[in-house]
Design an enzyme around this catalytic site. Structure first.
Site, PDB file in Angstrom:
ATOM      1  CB  ALA A 207       9.147 -14.452   6.030  1.00 35.89           C
ATOM      2  CG  HIS A 208       4.259 -12.156   2.929  1.00 34.76           C
ATOM      3  ND1 HIS A 208       4.474 -10.917   3.661  1.00 34.76           N
ATOM      4  CD2 HIS A 208       3.412 -11.253   1.664  1.00 34.76           C
ATOM      5  CE1 HIS A 208       4.341 -10.025   3.327  1.00 34.76           C
ATOM      6  NE2 HIS A 208       3.719  -9.945   2.227  1.00 34.76           N
ATOM      7  NE  ARG A 209       8.111  -7.369  -0.035  1.00 33.45           N
ATOM      8  CZ  ARG A 209       7.237  -6.575  -0.431  1.00 33.45           C
ATOM      9  NH1 ARG A 209       6.437  -6.332   0.347  1.00 33.45           N
ATOM     10  NH2 ARG A 209       7.216  -5.785  -1.282  1.00 33.45           N
TER      11      ARG A 209
END
Length: 374
Positions: A207-209
């Protein structure tokens, strides 16, 4: 078109991975190839190691632009790439994907007598708020050669008025990359033993967006859904966390569930092995959706939209957003589908097809039809 000299511009880890087969094919054919690294990703741990592990040549040029606002970063890359293109005079510039590096290369090439080839053309999320959507649309409309991964991507391009003769369905180089590196990862990576993991008995999370990690509510909901999934599956969740996302956890004072183990960002071969041996993947990454599909590992996408609808259509992926209940429900559903789908992204020869097209050789498409008619 007769190609003698090719330039390749890239700047992020996904681009390095997906362009690696193109770089190798260029070298195999003995072409003059100038490799331009913009430095959009600038951490050695997250970047240079990819070149080393994949045994790729060092970039001929490194712009080192680093982090900045979208405008400042893109402007610096346009100027840098333009200067190199003027010096080297390539016949074609190849870019891949939808990053600021891709857009910068497209703009620089379009102002010069340099053909532009866009690898992975035609992806659409139909979310105008995504910077990547703007990048990919502008690049597609500047390109001379649009190398679409699927027939669906080609249809999007045709709907936007792009000439069918410019569009070539070649599959996705992610398949080339996975095929070329899967056995290498199995042989060289000891990540499972290093993290004390058993194959098939953990869930992998990425999860990085910005839309997820820059919102305390979405990030919190996402982790709540991941926690619930871990309980339902009775499995530990491994989360290789990007430093920026980790900083957001601290900034927002978001509590990481006990069932989620934060680990350092992984190099490519280690991450590929983690994907290959996971029982389930939870992600907001476009590239991971593709790789999970190719690796036959069920995937749940923590976004409200995706530019990889083919993964959903074949049953490899489910789009759930960040609602906690939707995440856990999607995980349970996908857990029953392990490996029960076909790969929509080609046979792993995309790089070879790309250069055949640039050389003007007659080609057959993924379904045996002429390129441009696929």
């Amino acid at each position: 078109m007769t190609v003698d000299r090719v330039a390749i511009a890239l700047g992020t880890r996904p681009e390095i991975i997906k362009m690696a087969p193109v770089i190798r094919e260029c070298k195999r054919r003995g072409l003059n190839c100038d490799l331009i690294h913009t430095g959009q990703h600038y951490s050695d741990n997250l970047d240079q190691v990819f070149f080393d592990q994949l045994e790729l040549p060092e970039p001929d040029y490194h712009l080192g632009v680093g982090s900045d606002s979208h405008g400042q970063q893109t402007a610096a890359m346009i100027a840098g790439i333009e200067k190199i293109l003027l010096e080297t005079e390539p016949d074609a510039l190849l870019v891949q994907g939808d990053t600021n590096s891709v857009l910068a290369g497209a703009i620089a090439a379009s102002k010069l007598d340099v053909e532009l080839g866009h690898v992975e053309a035609g992806l659409r999320s139909f979310d105008s708020e995504m910077p990547e959507e703007t990048n990919r649309i502008l690049t597609d409309h500047a390109a001379d050669y649009l190398f679409a991964p699927t027939a669906e991507s080609k249809e999007y391009l045709l709907d936007e008025g792009i000439d069918s003769d410019q569009i070539h369905v070649v599959g996705n180089t992610v398949v080339d990359a996975v095929h070329q590196n899967r056995s290498l990862a199995a042989e060289k990576s000891d990540v499972l033993s290093a993290l004390d993991l058993t194959a098939g008995q953990y869930v992998l999370l990425t999860a990085h967006r910005v839309e997820n990690v820059d919102s305390p509510e979405r990030f919190g909901n996402l982790l709540c859904g991941v926690r619930n999934t871990a309980r339902l599956l009775d499995a530990e969740v491994i989360y290789p966390i990007h430093p920026r996302a980790e900083n957001k956890l601290e900034e927002f004072d978001v509590t990481v569930p006990d069932s989620v183990r934060l680990v350092e960002p992984q190099d490519y071969l280690d991450f590929l092995k983690l994907q290959d041996n996971a029982e389930l993947i939870l992600t907001d990454s476009g590239g991971v959706q593709e790789e999970a599909c190719v690796l036959q590992v069920p995937c749940v996408t923590l976004r409200d939209n995706t530019e990889r609808p083919e993964t959903i259509e074949v049953g490899a992926n489910m789009l759930v957003g960040t609602d906690p209940e939707s995440i856990s429900d999607g995980a349970i559903t996908m857990k029953t589908r392990s490996g029960a789908w076909s790969n929509p992204f080609g046979d792993g020869d995309s790089a070879e097809q790309i250069f055949d097209i640039l050389y003007g050789a007659p080609q057959t498409g993924l379904l045996g039809t002429a390129k441009g008619d696929s």
